[in-house]
Design an enzyme around this catalytic site. Sequence first.
Site, PDB file in Angstrom:
ATOM      1  N   ASN A  52       1.433  -1.057  -0.211  1.00 57.20           N
ATOM      2  CA  ASN A  52       0.179  -0.221  -0.028  1.00 57.20           C
ATOM      3  C   ASN A  52       0.847   0.757   0.254  1.00 57.20           C
ATOM      4  O   ASN A  52       1.489   1.086   1.044  1.00 57.20           O
ATOM      5  CB  ASN A  52      -0.802   0.049   1.278  1.00 57.20           C
ATOM      6  CG  ASN A  52      -1.823  -1.290   1.348  1.00 57.20           C
ATOM      7  OD1 ASN A  52      -2.279  -1.688   0.098  1.00 57.20           O
ATOM      8  ND2 ASN A  52      -1.896  -1.671   2.266  1.00 57.20           N
TER       9      ASN A  52
ATOM     10  N   HIS B 109       6.856  -1.534   3.790  1.00 57.70           N
ATOM     11  CA  HIS B 109       6.448  -2.642   3.908  1.00 57.70           C
ATOM     12  C   HIS B 109       5.374  -3.355   2.979  1.00 57.70           C
ATOM     13  O   HIS B 109       4.917  -3.001   2.474  1.00 57.70           O
ATOM     14  CB  HIS B 109       5.973  -2.462   5.720  1.00 57.70           C
ATOM     15  CG  HIS B 109       5.249  -2.305   5.338  1.00 57.70           C
ATOM     16  ND1 HIS B 109       4.677  -0.817   5.094  1.00 57.70           N
ATOM     17  CD2 HIS B 109       3.616  -2.233   5.657  1.00 57.70           C
ATOM     18  CE1 HIS B 109       3.388  -0.192   5.499  1.00 57.70           C
ATOM     19  NE2 HIS B 109       2.391  -1.001   5.389  1.00 57.70           N
ATOM     20  N   LEU B 110       5.909  -4.831   2.934  1.00 54.45           N
ATOM     21  CA  LEU B 110       5.122  -5.337   2.359  1.00 54.45           C
ATOM     22  C   LEU B 110       4.675  -6.488   2.836  1.00 54.45           C
ATOM     23  O   LEU B 110       4.641  -7.138   4.576  1.00 54.45           O
ATOM     24  CB  LEU B 110       6.283  -7.205   1.719  1.00 54.45           C
ATOM     25  CG  LEU B 110       6.705  -6.195  -0.046  1.00 54.45           C
ATOM     26  CD1 LEU B 110       7.730  -5.339  -0.432  1.00 54.45           C
ATOM     27  CD2 LEU B 110       7.716  -7.755  -0.473  1.00 54.45           C
TER      28      LEU B 110
HETATM   29  P1  5GP Z   1      -0.509  -0.340   6.461  1.00 60.69           P
HETATM   30  O1  5GP Z   1      -1.967  -0.248   5.939  1.00 60.69           O
HETATM   31  O2  5GP Z   1       0.100   1.350   6.073  1.00 60.69           O
HETATM   32  O3  5GP Z   1      -0.621  -1.013   4.226  1.00 60.69           O
HETATM   33  O4  5GP Z   1      -0.078  -1.676   6.773  1.00 60.69           O
HETATM   34  C1  5GP Z   1      -0.095  -1.019   7.623  1.00 60.69           C
HETATM   35  C2  5GP Z   1      -0.547  -2.063   8.968  1.00 60.69           C
HETATM   36  O5  5GP Z   1       0.762  -2.091  10.131  1.00 60.69           O
HETATM   37  C3  5GP Z   1      -1.536  -2.581   9.294  1.00 60.69           C
HETATM   38  O6  5GP Z   1      -1.910  -4.152   8.699  1.00 60.69           O
HETATM   39  C4  5GP Z   1      -1.512  -2.739  11.148  1.00 60.69           C
HETATM   40  O7  5GP Z   1      -2.373  -3.827  10.998  1.00 60.69           O
HETATM   41  C5  5GP Z   1       0.155  -2.694  10.648  1.00 60.69           C
HETATM   42  N1  5GP Z   1       0.515  -2.056  11.725  1.00 60.69           N
HETATM   43  C6  5GP Z   1       0.285  -1.591  12.317  1.00 60.69           C
HETATM   44  N2  5GP Z   1       1.021  -0.838  13.451  1.00 60.69           N
HETATM   45  C7  5GP Z   1       1.455  -2.133  14.239  1.00 60.69           C
HETATM   46  C8  5GP Z   1       2.404  -2.229  15.126  1.00 60.69           C
HETATM   47  O8  5GP Z   1       2.351  -2.252  16.016  1.00 60.69           O
HETATM   48  N3  5GP Z   1       2.502  -3.965  15.187  1.00 60.69           N
HETATM   49  C9  5GP Z   1       2.220  -5.487  14.431  1.00 60.69           C
HETATM   50  N4  5GP Z   1       2.664  -6.060  14.367  1.00 60.69           N
HETATM   51  N5  5GP Z   1       1.245  -4.268  13.442  1.00 60.69           N
HETATM   52  C10 5GP Z   1       1.027  -3.235  12.858  1.00 60.69           C
END
Ligand code: 5GP
Length: 122
Positions: free
Chosen positions: A95, A108-109
Amino acid sequence: MPVPSGSAVSGCVFCAIAEGKIPARMVHEDEDFVAFRDLNPQAPTHVLIIPRRHIARMDELLPGDATLAGRLLVLAGEIARSLGLAQDGFRVVVNTGDDGGQTVHHLHLHVLGGRAFSWPPG
Ligand code: 5GP
Ligand code: ZN
């Protein structure tokens, strides 16, 4: 702005996980990458893979990062295989930005598996 290797960005949750300052359920750790379970999984298996170096988003990757980016993809395949996702298949998502649904601004992937995913995405 690209951040030099070795410098964590303060307030970045994924830099904090890479440094071990915030706990996470680790799946893989090496010198350059960390993989861990997503806190809010969207599939039976949902792993995030990050470079340790803070790169905010995919379009900040530079030509000099091509090896790192390639290794990130290779690692995604290896982790998917090691978690038993290869036979039935899996999805890898990056994303990017607001319309892309990015909420954590450290590249991140997402590796998702254990169920079927629809297409086109929502
Ligand atoms: P994005 O929406 O940016 O593509 O994905 C971010 C992801 O990071 C989300 O799926 C969310 O659940 C995960 N995430 C956010 N904060 C944390 C955290 O502190 N620990 C872990 N393990 N995942 C997180
Ligand atoms: Zn970061």
